[in-house]
Write a protein that holds these residues in place. Structure first.
Motif, PDB file in Angstrom:
ATOM      1  N   PHE A  28      52.830  10.339 -47.905  1.00  0.00           N
ATOM      2  CA  PHE A  28      52.437  11.326 -48.911  1.00  0.00           C
ATOM      3  C   PHE A  28      53.316  11.258 -50.164  1.00  0.00           C
ATOM      4  O   PHE A  28      53.076  11.955 -51.137  1.00  0.00           O
ATOM      5  CB  PHE A  28      52.526  12.755 -48.346  1.00  0.00           C
ATOM      6  N   GLY A  29      54.374  10.439 -50.107  1.00  0.00           N
ATOM      7  CA  GLY A  29      55.261  10.261 -51.257  1.00  0.00           C
ATOM      8  C   GLY A  29      55.074   8.871 -51.831  1.00  0.00           C
ATOM      9  O   GLY A  29      53.970   8.328 -51.844  1.00  0.00           O
ATOM     10  N   GLU A  30      56.185   8.274 -52.282  1.00  0.00           N
ATOM     11  CA  GLU A  30      56.140   6.928 -52.852  1.00  0.00           C
ATOM     12  C   GLU A  30      57.429   6.257 -52.426  1.00  0.00           C
ATOM     13  O   GLU A  30      58.514   6.734 -52.752  1.00  0.00           O
ATOM     14  CB  GLU A  30      56.039   7.019 -54.377  1.00  0.00           C
ATOM     15  N   PHE A  58      60.150   5.641 -56.663  1.00  0.00           N
ATOM     16  CA  PHE A  58      60.328   7.104 -56.588  1.00  0.00           C
ATOM     17  C   PHE A  58      60.681   7.576 -55.178  1.00  0.00           C
ATOM     18  O   PHE A  58      60.482   8.739 -54.845  1.00  0.00           O
ATOM     19  CB  PHE A  58      59.049   7.807 -57.057  1.00  0.00           C
ATOM     20  N   ARG A  59      61.225   6.668 -54.346  1.00  0.00           N
ATOM     21  CA  ARG A  59      61.479   7.041 -52.946  1.00  0.00           C
ATOM     22  C   ARG A  59      62.386   8.265 -52.836  1.00  0.00           C
ATOM     23  O   ARG A  59      62.072   9.221 -52.123  1.00  0.00           O
ATOM     24  CB  ARG A  59      62.104   5.858 -52.180  1.00  0.00           C
ATOM     25  N   GLU A  60      63.492   8.255 -53.541  1.00  0.00           N
ATOM     26  CA  GLU A  60      64.446   9.370 -53.385  1.00  0.00           C
ATOM     27  C   GLU A  60      63.871  10.685 -53.905  1.00  0.00           C
ATOM     28  O   GLU A  60      63.930  11.697 -53.211  1.00  0.00           O
ATOM     29  CB  GLU A  60      65.776   9.048 -54.085  1.00  0.00           C
ATOM     30  N   VAL A  93      57.566  24.699 -57.165  1.00  0.00           N
ATOM     31  CA  VAL A  93      56.722  23.761 -57.922  1.00  0.00           C
ATOM     32  C   VAL A  93      56.963  22.353 -57.402  1.00  0.00           C
ATOM     33  O   VAL A  93      58.114  21.899 -57.330  1.00  0.00           O
ATOM     34  CB  VAL A  93      57.051  23.828 -59.430  1.00  0.00           C
ATOM     35  N   ASN A  94      55.877  21.642 -57.041  1.00  0.00           N
ATOM     36  CA  ASN A  94      55.985  20.277 -56.507  1.00  0.00           C
ATOM     37  C   ASN A  94      54.944  19.380 -57.164  1.00  0.00           C
ATOM     38  O   ASN A  94      53.757  19.712 -57.161  1.00  0.00           O
ATOM     39  CB  ASN A  94      55.720  20.272 -54.997  1.00  0.00           C
ATOM     40  N   ASN A  95      55.393  18.264 -57.683  1.00  0.00           N
ATOM     41  CA  ASN A  95      54.485  17.278 -58.263  1.00  0.00           C
ATOM     42  C   ASN A  95      54.297  16.135 -57.265  1.00  0.00           C
ATOM     43  O   ASN A  95      55.244  15.415 -56.946  1.00  0.00           O
ATOM     44  CB  ASN A  95      55.071  16.742 -59.582  1.00  0.00           C
ATOM     45  N   PHE A  96      53.076  15.980 -56.765  1.00  0.00           N
ATOM     46  CA  PHE A  96      52.769  14.944 -55.772  1.00  0.00           C
ATOM     47  C   PHE A  96      52.294  13.646 -56.429  1.00  0.00           C
ATOM     48  O   PHE A  96      51.635  12.846 -55.778  1.00  0.00           O
ATOM     49  CB  PHE A  96      51.689  15.448 -54.812  1.00  0.00           C
ATOM     50  N   SER A  97      52.619  13.440 -57.719  1.00  0.00           N
ATOM     51  CA  SER A  97      52.119  12.227 -58.372  1.00  0.00           C
ATOM     52  C   SER A  97      53.204  11.551 -59.196  1.00  0.00           C
ATOM     53  O   SER A  97      54.259  12.135 -59.462  1.00  0.00           O
ATOM     54  CB  SER A  97      50.934  12.563 -59.277  1.00  0.00           C
TER      55      SER A  97
END
Length: 562
Positions: A340-342, A346-348, A507-511
């Motif tokens: 669900f991440g990258e 952008f892993r960390e 607030v969370n940005n999933f992109s």
């Protein structure tokens, strides 16, 4: 007088898969002394509970979930003395040990089953589910969760036994009172040793419809889906309440039921304290959102809107009724940063965002070993390097159906259970064992490892440590209500937690792209907020707009009514 809040509501659980955590003797398999050697690491992280995947004696057909003897420690992991030492070492650090309770099935090498299959007149015959075939066919058309039929013919008594998982995992017959009493005695044995509770493996499978009707056929295997007749079955609440009455009510422990197919309505019953069943359940709904309709191997991109709606539904359904468990990872799920991440550039930041997003919800969070380091999925070159029975069975079945090797491997890379089972990455050269590990190490241990994480104050590890501390200090995380904002935004997961005194914005940005958040859309109190945690430096406020950077996450606390 207000009852004391249960201790597990402000604790965070850390799941250890013993085989892959730490090997103390160089045989390539993690063990209890290995876990003991890392207790200070877990203390530093701040967790209050360790959930230990099975350490019981087992032939290891399904990595310990096929138990041969419930009251003996598996030789590879150590001795009962080691286990007792583990409980003591944990206790000294204010950590409790929760064990896996696997009582839907045993190993076919368990003494009960050896006796049960020896004769139709055996005293143990009714410990398992035996039926005569229909002519040359099994008793019904159910398929096993691990592929193939759910019935195995036993030539000695010319009858079939049910196995919802591997054929070496025959299902127990909970209709039989003596069996239930044996299980309750076994649970008492471990609780008397001082463990802190049980995670109950597929516990909502233990009650089957006694008629065992055929299931609907809706995929290419040709087997029926029997889940309607064994998930949340007719006597499940009776059995759980009996377990509570005879065993669990006598101890102050945590109980979590793994319950595939349980709805929010089911969960409200299971987790309502008045019903005295379990404290919380593991739901699978959010874990199935990146799969097609028929199976987990049919990999689809995650739609964030669906994830938000699902978590919102669970947050509202159990608020002030029962209790949620919160997780992204476990021994059966791929690594969340890859999922669900990258897991590249952008892993960390994406690993930190996923942590903050989950840990600010209401419920008890579960961290799976290595999650706090941002460990990633693995791509082995050859099928021979995989160890998981579910993966290997699926590969064989799909090849027989003519599906290309490359297609199947891409599903395994995304969803295979071995993604979670590669050894814990302690140092830049591994640090898990001095020998050859039972399953290959991920090649990225040179830059993803605990030693490096602890040395870097800005690492993912310290984000988890901070989240655990916040939960202990701030009652709003435990008790506050949940409100989803911007439900249809494709990239931002924004929500509030509220009590009469406080309001927190998460607030969370999933992109990977920068998104704009209009401040007034959040309808916040007119007071200055305090940043509680963030994965970048301070959020970028541009007038009445916030620039939310790629995979950015932050939490702002406001006082209300001032």
């Amino acid at each position: 007088m207000k009852e004391m809040e249960p201790w597990w509501k402000r604790s965070v659980v850390y799941q250890i898969y013993p085989r892959s955590f730490m090997d103390s003797n160089g045989d390539g398999v993690g063990d209890l002394q290995g876990i003991i050697s890392k207790m200070d690491y877990l203390k530093k992280l701040g967790i209050g509970i360790i959930w230990l995947s099975p350490v019981y004696d087992s032939p290891n057909d399904d990595n310990g979930y096929d138990i041969r003897d419930y009251q003996t420690i598996m030789q590879e992991f150590g001795t009962m003395q080691d286990f007792e030492q583990l409980i003591e070492e944990a206790k000294q650090r204010d950590i409790r040990i929760v064990m896996d309770l696997v009582v839907n099935h045993t190993s076919d090498e368990h003494a009960w089953f050896v006796e049960s299959r020896s004769s139709k007149d055996s005293n143990y015959r009714d410990y398992y589910i035996w039926r005569d075939g229909k002519g040359a066919q099994p008793p019904n058309n159910w398929g096993s969760i691990f592929s193939g039929p759910a019935w195995e013919k036993d030539e000695l008594t010319d009858s079939y036994y049910l196995h919802l998982f591997s054929k070496k995992q025959p299902d127990l017959n909970w209709e039989h009172g003596p069996l239930r009493n044996n299980i309750f005695d076994m649970m008492t044995f471990w609780l008397e040793k001082g463990i802190g509770g049980f995670r109950m493996d597929v516990i909502n499978f233990i009650s089957k419809d006694e008629k065992l009707p055929d299931g609907e056929i809706h995929h290419e295997q040709g087997y029926g889906d029997g889940s309607t007749y064994f998930m949340n079955g007719p006597k499940i609440h009776t059995y759980l309440r009996e377990m509570n009455e005879k065993v669990l009510s006598r101890y102050d422990v945590l109980t979590v039921g793994e319950m595939p197919g349980a709805s929010t309505e089911d969960a409200r019953i299971y987790t309502n304290p008045e019903n005295q069943e379990v404290n919380m359940i593991f739901t699978f709904e959010h874990m199935n959102l990146d799969s097609g309709p028929n199976e987990k191997w049919d990999v689809r991109p995650l739609e964030l809107v669906a994830l938000k709606r699902n978590l919102e539904k669970w947050q509202h359904a159990l608020h002030e009724v029962g209790w949620n468990s919160l997780y992204w990872n476990n021994h059966d799920q791929p690594r969340v940063v890859s999922r669900f991440g990258e897991d590249g550039a952008f892993r960390e930041v994406s690993a930190k965002m996923l942590a903050i997003c989950l840990h600010m919800l209401q419920g008890t969070p579960y961290i799976y070993q290595g999650e706090e380091l941002g460990m990633t999925n693995v791509k082995f070159d050859s099928l021979s390097e995989y160890r998981d029975i579910e993966t290997l069975n699926m590969y064989k079945e799909k090849r027989q159906q003519g599906i290309a090797h490359e297609t199947i491997m891409s599903s395994i890379y995304a969803k295979g259970r071995d993604n979670a089972r590669t050894p814990m990455q302690w140092t830049s050269n591994g640090g898990f064992t001095t020998g050859t590990p039972w399953i290959r190490m991920n090649t990225n241990t040179s830059f993803i490892n605990a030693e490096q994480a602890i040395a870097d104050p800005s690492s993912i590890f310290y984000t988890y440590q901070r989240l655990i501390q916040l939960r202990k200090i701030h009652a709003i995380i435990t008790h506050g209500s949940f409100q989803l904002l911007l439900p249809d935004h494709p990239d931002l997961f924004v929500y509030k937690r509220q009590t009469a005194e406080e309001e927190w914005l998460i607030v969370n940005n999933f992109s990977e792209k920068t998104n704009q958040l209009v401040w007034k859309e959040c309808n916040l109190p007119q007071t200055k907020g305090n940043i509680m945690i963030a994965n970048y430096d301070s959020p970028k406020l541009e007038g009445d707009m916030v620039e939310v950077r790629p995979y950015e996450s932050f939490v702002i606390a406001f006082e209300r009514g001032k």
